[in-house]
Design an enzyme around this catalytic site. Structure first.
Site, PDB file in Angstrom:
ATOM      1  N   ASN A  74     -23.270  33.426  34.894  1.00 58.75           N
ATOM      2  CA  ASN A  74     -23.940  32.144  35.094  1.00 58.75           C
ATOM      3  C   ASN A  74     -23.517  31.448  36.385  1.00 58.75           C
ATOM      4  O   ASN A  74     -23.679  30.241  36.529  1.00 58.75           O
ATOM      5  CB  ASN A  74     -23.712  31.227  33.888  1.00 58.75           C
ATOM      6  CG  ASN A  74     -22.239  31.035  33.547  1.00 58.75           C
ATOM      7  OD1 ASN A  74     -21.360  31.470  34.284  1.00 58.75           O
ATOM      8  ND2 ASN A  74     -21.971  30.386  32.426  1.00 58.75           N
ATOM      9  N   ARG A  90     -13.828  22.469  36.483  1.00 57.76           N
ATOM     10  CA  ARG A  90     -13.141  22.054  35.276  1.00 57.76           C
ATOM     11  C   ARG A  90     -12.727  20.594  35.429  1.00 57.76           C
ATOM     12  O   ARG A  90     -12.233  20.183  36.483  1.00 57.76           O
ATOM     13  CB  ARG A  90     -11.921  22.939  34.981  1.00 57.76           C
ATOM     14  CG  ARG A  90     -12.276  24.345  34.507  1.00 57.76           C
ATOM     15  CD  ARG A  90     -12.982  24.342  33.175  1.00 57.76           C
ATOM     16  NE  ARG A  90     -13.324  25.672  32.685  1.00 57.76           N
ATOM     17  CZ  ARG A  90     -14.505  26.256  32.875  1.00 57.76           C
ATOM     18  NH1 ARG A  90     -15.451  25.649  33.588  1.00 57.76           N
ATOM     19  NH2 ARG A  90     -14.736  27.457  32.368  1.00 57.76           N
ATOM     20  N   GLN A 131     -12.981  18.919  25.947  1.00 57.84           N
ATOM     21  CA  GLN A 131     -14.388  19.085  25.615  1.00 57.84           C
ATOM     22  C   GLN A 131     -14.536  19.446  24.142  1.00 57.84           C
ATOM     23  O   GLN A 131     -13.857  20.385  23.709  1.00 57.84           O
ATOM     24  CB  GLN A 131     -15.027  20.161  26.509  1.00 57.84           C
ATOM     25  CG  GLN A 131     -15.078  19.750  27.955  1.00 57.84           C
ATOM     26  CD  GLN A 131     -15.894  20.669  28.838  1.00 57.84           C
ATOM     27  OE1 GLN A 131     -16.319  20.296  29.906  1.00 57.84           O
ATOM     28  NE2 GLN A 131     -16.109  21.896  28.411  1.00 57.84           N
ATOM     29  N   HIS A 170     -21.516  19.560  30.278  1.00 55.95           N
ATOM     30  CA  HIS A 170     -21.225  20.984  30.496  1.00 55.95           C
ATOM     31  C   HIS A 170     -22.394  21.879  30.101  1.00 55.95           C
ATOM     32  O   HIS A 170     -22.294  22.724  29.203  1.00 55.95           O
ATOM     33  CB  HIS A 170     -19.951  21.433  29.780  1.00 55.95           C
ATOM     34  CG  HIS A 170     -19.279  22.579  30.494  1.00 55.95           C
ATOM     35  ND1 HIS A 170     -17.970  22.909  30.322  1.00 55.95           N
ATOM     36  CD2 HIS A 170     -19.768  23.473  31.387  1.00 55.95           C
ATOM     37  CE1 HIS A 170     -17.653  23.936  31.083  1.00 55.95           C
ATOM     38  NE2 HIS A 170     -18.740  24.310  31.740  1.00 55.95           N
TER      39      HIS A 170
END
Length: 399
Positions: A147, A285, A314, A333
């Site tokens: 990705n 991050r 998260q 995200h």
């Protein structure tokens, strides 16, 4: 037989999709650097469908149960009484996503004596205590490059959204207004700006390539310098460290892994050395940035905008300051989990599991930790240590 725990995010609030906006997605067979896309022997899903949520199960159930294995799929991952913690004691494989990370801390690893493989459905395995994984001979792997372009596209979108003040302008339309002056009071052209990336790996380099047509001046810093022909092709300016680069940039995009060397890199001191009014884009991050320092810089005007797709922990607690700070463009995200990306990382997980159960080597570019040492992409991108500390704060978030 093997017990596999798969931690995925919840289904859409209105239910698992019964139909999709598009009938098909393009098939990507080879990535820009020549690496082939995942090549499992077969798949049990239709590319373009929702695979990353609990009902999608990464398309794994039929395959795993046909081999006699047990698959547990859950989104309940935080706190001592979570489903993840209840199932860890006899699990041999844990599959998680960066978007909804199952934080495999040293404490959790100690509760999982049978754990042999921690597999990331995506890229970025900092939610695993890599030091503990090495000490316990746990293989850590991720689906490298699956990705990367998805995230690079998201970065370009976020840069333009901030610089052109798109989000507030859209909100005026939704409110029924026609407030042109309010919209353009913080809107600028990207053309001619100095744009730099912290790290120019697969994602960072893809961002630079996509930005070149905007006639910006491109900068980068990375411990692995690009070949001279790439620097000449993109007219790149290399900087030996982050500080020297951010001093000259109008836009900084963060594309480096999280590990102890990069944790809280963007703190009050570094932010003070940036141009007043610069923008930061962080799809790497959340913990690379000091949470409160970013909010302070936006409130003071040192930063004109911050757009991020990543948080720590998260999911983010409801009182996380990045939800309410001014001039932000935060997303939860999602950059790397488009339906297109899901097809690739689900296929990559299937490929790794086929190798695992058939006793074949996992691709070197997928390996993060192997045989007690950093390996493959891990040896290139990470350093020894643990970046999971503080992840228990995720338990404060109640969807």
């Amino acid at each position: 037989m093997t017990k596999i725990i798969c931690v995925l995010y919840d289904d859409p609030i209105d239910g698992y999709p019964k139909s999709y906006a598009r009938d098909a997605i393009p098939e990507i067979k080879v990535y820009p650097d020549g690496q082939s896309a995942p090549t499992p022997k077969s798949i049990d899903f239709i590319p373009g469908q929702m695979l990353g949520s609990v009902s999608g199960e990464l398309g794994l159930r039929r395959y795993l149960e046909s081999l006699g294995h047990t698959l547990v799929v859950t989104s309940d991952k935080d706190g001592e009484n979570s489903r993840l913690d209840q199932e860890l004691h006899d699990a041999e494989i844990v599959i998680s996503q960066p978007f909804w990370p199952a934080y495999l801390t040293a404490e959790r690893i100690a509760k999982a004596p049978k754990l042999k493989l921690a597999l990331t459905a995506g890229i970025g395995s900092d939610h695993v205590d890599l030091q503990a994984a090495m000490a316990n001979n746990i293989t850590v792997a991720e689906i490298t490059y699956c990705n990367s372009i998805s995230v690079a596209e998201h970065v370009v979108m976020m840069i333009l959204s901030l610089v052109r003040n798109y989000i507030p302008s859209y909100q005026w339309v939704v409110k029924g207004g026609w407030n042109i002056a309010d919209c353009v009071a913080r809107s600028y052209d990207l053309e001619g700006m100095e744009v730099g990336t912290v790290a120019a790996g697969r994602i960072g380099l893809a961002v630079l390539r996509r930005l070149k047509p905007f006639d910006v001046k491109l900068h980068y810093t990375d411990r692995h310098r690009q070949p001279s022909d790439v620097e000449q092709e993109l007219n790149l300016i290399w900087h030996p460290d982050v500080e020297s680069m951010v001093r000259v940039c109008d836009v900084v995009t963060i594309n480096c892994p999280l590990h102890p060397e990069t944790e809280h890199m963007f703190d009050d001191a570094l932010l003070a050395k940036m141009k007043r009014g610069a923008y930061i884009i962080n799809t790497a991050r959340g913990k690379i940035c000091d949470r409160d320092a970013i909010a302070r810089a936006l409130e003071s005007g040192q930063l004109s905008g911050y757009a991020g797709d990543v948080w720590f922990p998260q999911p983010a607690p409801k009182d996380h300051p990045w939800r309410s700070m001014p001039h932000h463009g935060m997303t939860p995200h999602i950059a790397g989990t488009s339906l297109s990306a899901q097809a690739r990382y689900a296929a990559g997980v299937r490929e790794v599991l086929e190798c695992w159960f058939e006793g074949r080597p996992i691709r070197n570019e997928y390996l993060v930790v192997n045989a007690g040492k950093l390996a493959g992409v891990g040896a290139h991108s990470y350093s020894e240590g643990n970046a999971t500390g503080g992840s228990e704060e995720a338990a404060k978030f109640k969807p």
